[in-house]
Write a protein that holds these residues in place. Structure first.
Motif, PDB file in Angstrom:
ATOM      1  N   SER A  29     -22.317   9.352  20.145  1.00  0.00           N
ATOM      2  CA  SER A  29     -21.273   8.659  20.893  1.00  0.00           C
ATOM      3  C   SER A  29     -20.014   8.389  20.069  1.00  0.00           C
ATOM      4  O   SER A  29     -18.995   8.003  20.615  1.00  0.00           O
ATOM      5  CB  SER A  29     -21.814   7.327  21.434  1.00  0.00           C
ATOM      6  N   THR A  31     -16.581   8.978  18.207  1.00  0.00           N
ATOM      7  CA  THR A  31     -15.461   9.915  18.292  1.00  0.00           C
ATOM      8  C   THR A  31     -15.148  10.416  16.887  1.00  0.00           C
ATOM      9  O   THR A  31     -15.627   9.859  15.891  1.00  0.00           O
ATOM     10  CB  THR A  31     -14.211   9.222  18.872  1.00  0.00           C
ATOM     11  N   GLU A  32     -14.328  11.463  16.814  1.00  0.00           N
ATOM     12  CA  GLU A  32     -13.951  11.995  15.500  1.00  0.00           C
ATOM     13  C   GLU A  32     -13.189  10.955  14.685  1.00  0.00           C
ATOM     14  O   GLU A  32     -13.333  10.866  13.477  1.00  0.00           O
ATOM     15  CB  GLU A  32     -13.118  13.272  15.658  1.00  0.00           C
ATOM     16  N   GLU A  33     -12.371  10.147  15.358  1.00  0.00           N
ATOM     17  CA  GLU A  33     -11.620   9.106  14.660  1.00  0.00           C
ATOM     18  C   GLU A  33     -12.577   8.062  14.083  1.00  0.00           C
ATOM     19  O   GLU A  33     -12.445   7.644  12.930  1.00  0.00           O
ATOM     20  CB  GLU A  33     -10.623   8.434  15.604  1.00  0.00           C
ATOM     21  N   GLN A  34     -13.579   7.677  14.876  1.00  0.00           N
ATOM     22  CA  GLN A  34     -14.562   6.716  14.377  1.00  0.00           C
ATOM     23  C   GLN A  34     -15.353   7.294  13.216  1.00  0.00           C
ATOM     24  O   GLN A  34     -15.619   6.609  12.226  1.00  0.00           O
ATOM     25  CB  GLN A  34     -15.510   6.302  15.509  1.00  0.00           C
TER      26      GLN A  34
END
Length: 139
Positions: A29, A31-34
């Motif tokens: 779940s 994201t790439e940013e997370q």
């Protein structure tokens, strides 16, 4: 820059290990940013870079368990909190005070031994017994 973090986060063993310990639906779940922020946070760990890194275990006598110990030493690369800075300053001051005190006592002992070796009596008929003790050491 996000792409380089993306590549780094995919190859980071600490991040992989963290994600593997999560349920798959939670791990997927992010994201790439997370993931890039997780990678940055995990990359800030500096325990891999110690000048001295000793880790071992030893058994407890008469027990069926073992105890582990870790001794790490190296340059502190993190920011200290205000409390840690205060404790550090107090510890340093105590260390300096003990060092100066020990050095002074040692210096006085050396001066007393030199005075005694030269046969100089400051108080007639009185001795601390240090010279006699010192001569006994070398017999």
């Amino acid at each position: 820059m996000v792409e380089s973090n993306k590549a780094n986060s995919a190859q980071d063993p600490a991040l992989k290990s963290l994600l593997e310990r999560m349920p798959p639906e939670v791990a997927n779940s992010f994201t790439e940013e997370q993931l890039s922020h997780l990678h940055s946070a995990l990359g800030a760990r500096s325990w891999k870079k110690h000048s001295l890194d000793i880790r071992s275990t030893f058994p407890i006598p008469f027990a069926k368990s073992r105890v582990y110990f870790v001794l790490l030493m190296g340059r502190n690369r993190r920011e200290l909190t205000r409390r840690e800075k205060q404790i550090s300053a107090i510890t340093f001051a105590l260390f300096v005070a003990v060092f100066i005190g020990f050095s002074t006592l040692f210096g006085l002992l050396v001066l007393y031994l030199i005075k005694s070796a030269l046969g100089i009596d400051i108080f007639k008929g009185y001795s601390f017994g240090v010279w006699k003790w010192f001569k006994e050491l070398w017999k």
